[in-house]
Scaffold this active site. Structure first.
Site, PDB file in Angstrom:
ATOM      1  N   ALA A 111       0.806  -1.231   0.000  1.00  0.00           N
ATOM      2  CA  ALA A 111       0.000   0.000   0.000  1.00  0.00           C
ATOM      3  C   ALA A 111       0.836   1.278   0.000  1.00  0.00           C
ATOM      4  O   ALA A 111       0.291   2.366  -0.198  1.00  0.00           O
ATOM      5  CB  ALA A 111      -0.944  -0.007   1.204  1.00  0.00           C
ATOM      6  N   THR A 112       2.143   1.154   0.225  1.00  0.00           N
ATOM      7  CA  THR A 112       2.974   2.362   0.170  1.00  0.00           C
ATOM      8  C   THR A 112       3.381   2.687  -1.262  1.00  0.00           C
ATOM      9  O   THR A 112       3.948   3.743  -1.527  1.00  0.00           O
ATOM     10  CB  THR A 112       4.272   2.191   1.009  1.00  0.00           C
ATOM     11  OG1 THR A 112       4.999   1.075   0.479  1.00  0.00           O
ATOM     12  CG2 THR A 112       3.962   1.952   2.472  1.00  0.00           C
ATOM     13  N   GLY A 113       3.110   1.763  -2.180  1.00  0.00           N
ATOM     14  CA  GLY A 113       3.538   1.947  -3.574  1.00  0.00           C
ATOM     15  C   GLY A 113       2.534   2.744  -4.387  1.00  0.00           C
ATOM     16  O   GLY A 113       1.450   3.111  -3.907  1.00  0.00           O
ATOM     17  N   HIS A 155      -0.571 -11.154 -19.814  1.00  0.00           N
ATOM     18  CA  HIS A 155      -0.549  -9.694 -19.660  1.00  0.00           C
ATOM     19  C   HIS A 155       0.861  -9.293 -20.099  1.00  0.00           C
ATOM     20  O   HIS A 155       1.765  -9.112 -19.290  1.00  0.00           O
ATOM     21  CB  HIS A 155      -0.816  -9.306 -18.199  1.00  0.00           C
ATOM     22  CG  HIS A 155      -0.657  -7.827 -17.939  1.00  0.00           C
ATOM     23  ND1 HIS A 155      -1.323  -6.866 -18.660  1.00  0.00           N
ATOM     24  CD2 HIS A 155       0.113  -7.145 -17.038  1.00  0.00           C
ATOM     25  CE1 HIS A 155      -0.978  -5.666 -18.209  1.00  0.00           C
ATOM     26  NE2 HIS A 155      -0.101  -5.805 -17.230  1.00  0.00           N
TER      27      HIS A 155
HETATM   28  N1  LIG Z   1      -0.875  -6.373 -13.390  1.00  0.00           N
HETATM   29  C1  LIG Z   1      -0.959  -5.128 -13.767  1.00  0.00           C
HETATM   30  O1  LIG Z   1      -1.770  -4.795 -14.642  1.00  0.00           O
HETATM   31  C2  LIG Z   1      -0.081  -4.117 -13.128  1.00  0.00           C
HETATM   32  C3  LIG Z   1       0.945  -4.532 -12.326  1.00  0.00           C
HETATM   33  N2  LIG Z   1       1.782  -3.620 -11.746  1.00  0.00           N
HETATM   34  C4  LIG Z   1       2.828  -4.174 -10.907  1.00  0.00           C
HETATM   35  O2  LIG Z   1       2.538  -3.874  -9.539  1.00  0.00           O
HETATM   36  C5  LIG Z   1       3.757  -3.836  -8.790  1.00  0.00           C
HETATM   37  C6  LIG Z   1       3.818  -2.543  -7.996  1.00  0.00           C
HETATM   38  O3  LIG Z   1       3.928  -1.439  -8.864  1.00  0.00           O
HETATM   39  P1  LIG Z   1       4.087   0.048  -8.282  1.00  0.00           P
HETATM   40  O4  LIG Z   1       3.093   0.254  -7.212  1.00  0.00           O
HETATM   41  O5  LIG Z   1       4.157   0.953  -9.425  1.00  0.00           O
HETATM   42  O6  LIG Z   1       5.527  -0.067  -7.611  1.00  0.00           O
HETATM   43  P2  LIG Z   1       6.102   0.765  -6.346  1.00  0.00           P
HETATM   44  O7  LIG Z   1       7.587   0.627  -6.397  1.00  0.00           O
HETATM   45  O8  LIG Z   1       5.512   2.112  -6.324  1.00  0.00           O
HETATM   46  O9  LIG Z   1       5.556  -0.046  -5.100  1.00  0.00           O
HETATM   47  C7  LIG Z   1       6.014  -1.323  -4.822  1.00  0.00           C
HETATM   48  C8  LIG Z   1       5.499  -1.759  -3.481  1.00  0.00           C
HETATM   49  O10 LIG Z   1       6.037  -3.048  -3.217  1.00  0.00           O
HETATM   50  C9  LIG Z   1       6.781  -3.026  -1.998  1.00  0.00           C
HETATM   51  N3  LIG Z   1       7.970  -3.859  -2.178  1.00  0.00           N
HETATM   52  C10 LIG Z   1       8.952  -3.701  -3.088  1.00  0.00           C
HETATM   53  N4  LIG Z   1       9.898  -4.648  -2.915  1.00  0.00           N
HETATM   54  C11 LIG Z   1       9.487  -5.421  -1.864  1.00  0.00           C
HETATM   55  C12 LIG Z   1      10.036  -6.528  -1.184  1.00  0.00           C
HETATM   56  N5  LIG Z   1      11.207  -7.039  -1.555  1.00  0.00           N
HETATM   57  N6  LIG Z   1       9.338  -7.051  -0.162  1.00  0.00           N
HETATM   58  C13 LIG Z   1       8.151  -6.530   0.216  1.00  0.00           C
HETATM   59  N7  LIG Z   1       7.600  -5.472  -0.375  1.00  0.00           N
HETATM   60  C14 LIG Z   1       8.258  -4.923  -1.403  1.00  0.00           C
HETATM   61  C15 LIG Z   1       7.159  -1.570  -1.764  1.00  0.00           C
HETATM   62  O11 LIG Z   1       7.378  -1.334  -0.394  1.00  0.00           O
HETATM   63  C16 LIG Z   1       5.936  -0.866  -2.316  1.00  0.00           C
HETATM   64  O12 LIG Z   1       4.891  -0.846  -1.356  1.00  0.00           O
HETATM   65  C17 LIG Z   1       4.879  -3.974  -9.826  1.00  0.00           C
HETATM   66  O13 LIG Z   1       5.322  -5.306  -9.896  1.00  0.00           O
HETATM   67  C18 LIG Z   1       4.194  -3.563 -11.115  1.00  0.00           C
HETATM   68  O14 LIG Z   1       4.832  -4.080 -12.254  1.00  0.00           O
HETATM   69  C19 LIG Z   1       1.617  -2.292 -11.906  1.00  0.00           C
HETATM   70  C20 LIG Z   1       0.607  -1.831 -12.706  1.00  0.00           C
HETATM   71  C21 LIG Z   1      -0.335  -2.690 -13.388  1.00  0.00           C
HETATM   72  O1  LIG Z   2       3.410  -1.959 -17.810  1.00  0.00           O
HETATM   73  C1  LIG Z   2       3.688  -2.187 -16.602  1.00  0.00           C
HETATM   74  O2  LIG Z   2       4.766  -2.577 -16.193  1.00  0.00           O
HETATM   75  C2  LIG Z   2       2.564  -2.003 -15.628  1.00  0.00           C
HETATM   76  C3  LIG Z   2       1.445  -2.800 -16.157  1.00  0.00           C
HETATM   77  O3  LIG Z   2       1.451  -4.006 -16.123  1.00  0.00           O
HETATM   78  C4  LIG Z   2       0.450  -2.107 -16.960  1.00  0.00           C
HETATM   79  O4  LIG Z   2       0.138  -0.935 -16.723  1.00  0.00           O
HETATM   80  O5  LIG Z   2      -0.074  -2.733 -17.888  1.00  0.00           O
END
Ligand SMILES: NC(=O)C1=CN([C@@H]2O[C@H](COP(=O)(O)OP(=O)(O)OC[C@H]3O[C@@H](n4cnc5c(N)ncnc54)[C@H](O)[C@@H]3O)[C@@H](O)[C@H]2O)C=CC1
Ligand SMILES: O=C([O-])CC(=O)C(=O)O
Length: 317
Positions: A9-11, A178
């Site tokens: 949730a911090t991300g 995806h």
């Molecule tokens: N499936 C989808 O459609 C989407 C997937 N994502 C994925 O969601 C994930 C998060 O993306 P963002 O929020 O942009 O990243 P971010 O870097 O802003 O946040 C990541 C979060 O994960 C935590 N984290 C990172 N490394 C960790 C570890 N080793 N152990 C525990 N917690 C850890 C951080 O503390 C933070 O809360 C990424 O893997 C990203 O690719 C993002 C957008 C769409």
């Molecule tokens: O592109 C990324 O890495 C994040 C994601 O999965 C999306 O927004 O589709």
């Protein structure tokens, strides 16, 4: 009444998803979870969100924690923790490192919240869904991923824009990974209830360009603003709303299929699935020949990457 927990949730995605989910009336309790050391940040998030609740009249219990065991009692757990890709990287480059985070998290979720549904967002999402399924030891209908729901929404918006109709008039699906090998189902695309290929203007539609835009959307947004946030956040909230409202909508998410689609399966992959309070249930479907070939290639790719990642995790032990 439902408790929703957001791990990560911090991300970027986790914090926006939390705010969007807080608008869902069924959610009476929300837990924001982050890594140890992030207590102050989480406290700040809670205070900031509470201010917005006061502005819009939202009433819910909001808490934060850095202890994974606090997932106990959750109805839905959303996992966004793990590294996002940088511009130029492929989502699959994150597989091994993020699988380590997900496996550890899923194990605790399985032990502490055995009745919860676990929604994976962390990329590469299809592989992470399989890792979460294995390490949580939950049932296949309890563990699912955001899959190609967001890709389907991106395509829907492009089609609606092309035909100058409201998005609610367009039904379309992208299945498979995806990622690069995703497969658009033009055969399942309708506008105003009419199959797209029965519209005289269909032959002019720039299919390839549209799919290129969808495939590169994540990369484009990351390159320009650092992270995709609003699209995934709203997509996550749609799934949560559908489940908690027991709506039985069919959305395209990553779920475990054995062989439901033309005998293809044994992977977690984007497929149409019925979503309700009990969980996520892939719908057996029939596709056109070309779509079958594309889907098979996509499933083969994800199955082999998943096997590689699971083997790496086993070697870690
Ligand atoms: N499936 C989808 O459609 C989407 C997937 N994502 C994925 O969601 C994930 C998060 O993306 P963002 O929020 O942009 O990243 P971010 O870097 O802003 O946040 C990541 C979060 O994960 C935590 N984290 C990172 N490394 C960790 C570890 N080793 N152990 C525990 N917690 C850890 C951080 O503390 C933070 O809360 C990424 O893997 C990203 O690719 C993002 C957008 C769409
Ligand atoms: O592109 C990324 O890495 C994040 C994601 O999965 C999306 O927004 O589709």
């Amino acid at each position: 009444m439902a408790k929703v927990t957001i791990i990560g949730a911090t991300g970027n995605v986790g914090s926006f998803a939390a705010h969007t989910i807080s608008e869902i009336p069924h959610v009476t309790e929300m837990l924001l979870m982050g890594r140890p050391g992030r207590e102050n940040f989480l406290e700040g998030c809670c205070r900031d969100m509470s201010d917005s609740f006061a502005a819009r009249g939202t009433q819910m219990r909001l808490a934060h924690s850095t202890r994974l065991v606090d997932v106990e009692g959750s109805d839905i757990i959303i996992c966004t923790s793990g590294a996002p890709r940088q511009a130029g990287q492929d989502r699959n480059d994150l597989a091994v490192a993020n699988a380590r985070v997900v496996a550890e998290t899923a194990e605790i979720v399985g032990e502490r919240a055995p009745d919860a549904l676990l929604l994976m967002v962390t990329n590469p999402v299809d592989v992470m869904t399989a890792v979460a399924l294995k390490y949580s030891e939950l049932e296949p209908w309890q563990v699912f991923g955001l899959g190609t729901h967001l890709d389907s929404m991106r395509l829907k918006a492009l089609i609606a824009g092309y035909f100058k109709v409201h998005v609610s008039e367009v039904h379309t699906r992208i299945i498979g990974e995806h990622g690069e090998s995703m497969v658009p189902l033009w055969s399942a695309t309708t506008i105003g209830g009419i199959q797209i290929c029965n519209l005289p203007t269909f032959s002019g539609i720039p299919h390839r360009e549209m799919m290129e835009t969808v495939r590169s959307s994540g990369q484009f947004i990351i390159k320009n603003k650092g992270a995709t946030v609003y699209g995934p956040g709203e997509a996550i909230a749609t799934l949560v709303r559908t489940i908690l409202g027991d709506e039985n909508r069919i959305l395209t998410v990553s779920g475990y299929i054995k062989s439901e689609v033309h005998g293809i399966g044994d992977a977690c992959i984007g497929v149409p699935a019925r979503l309700n309070r009990k969980g996520v249930f892939p719908v057996p479907i029939r596709l056109e020949e070309q779509e079958v070939a594309g889907f098979k290639a996509s499933v083969d790719k994800i199955r082999s990457l998943t096997a590689e990642v699971l083997e790496r995790l086993e070697n870690d032990c």
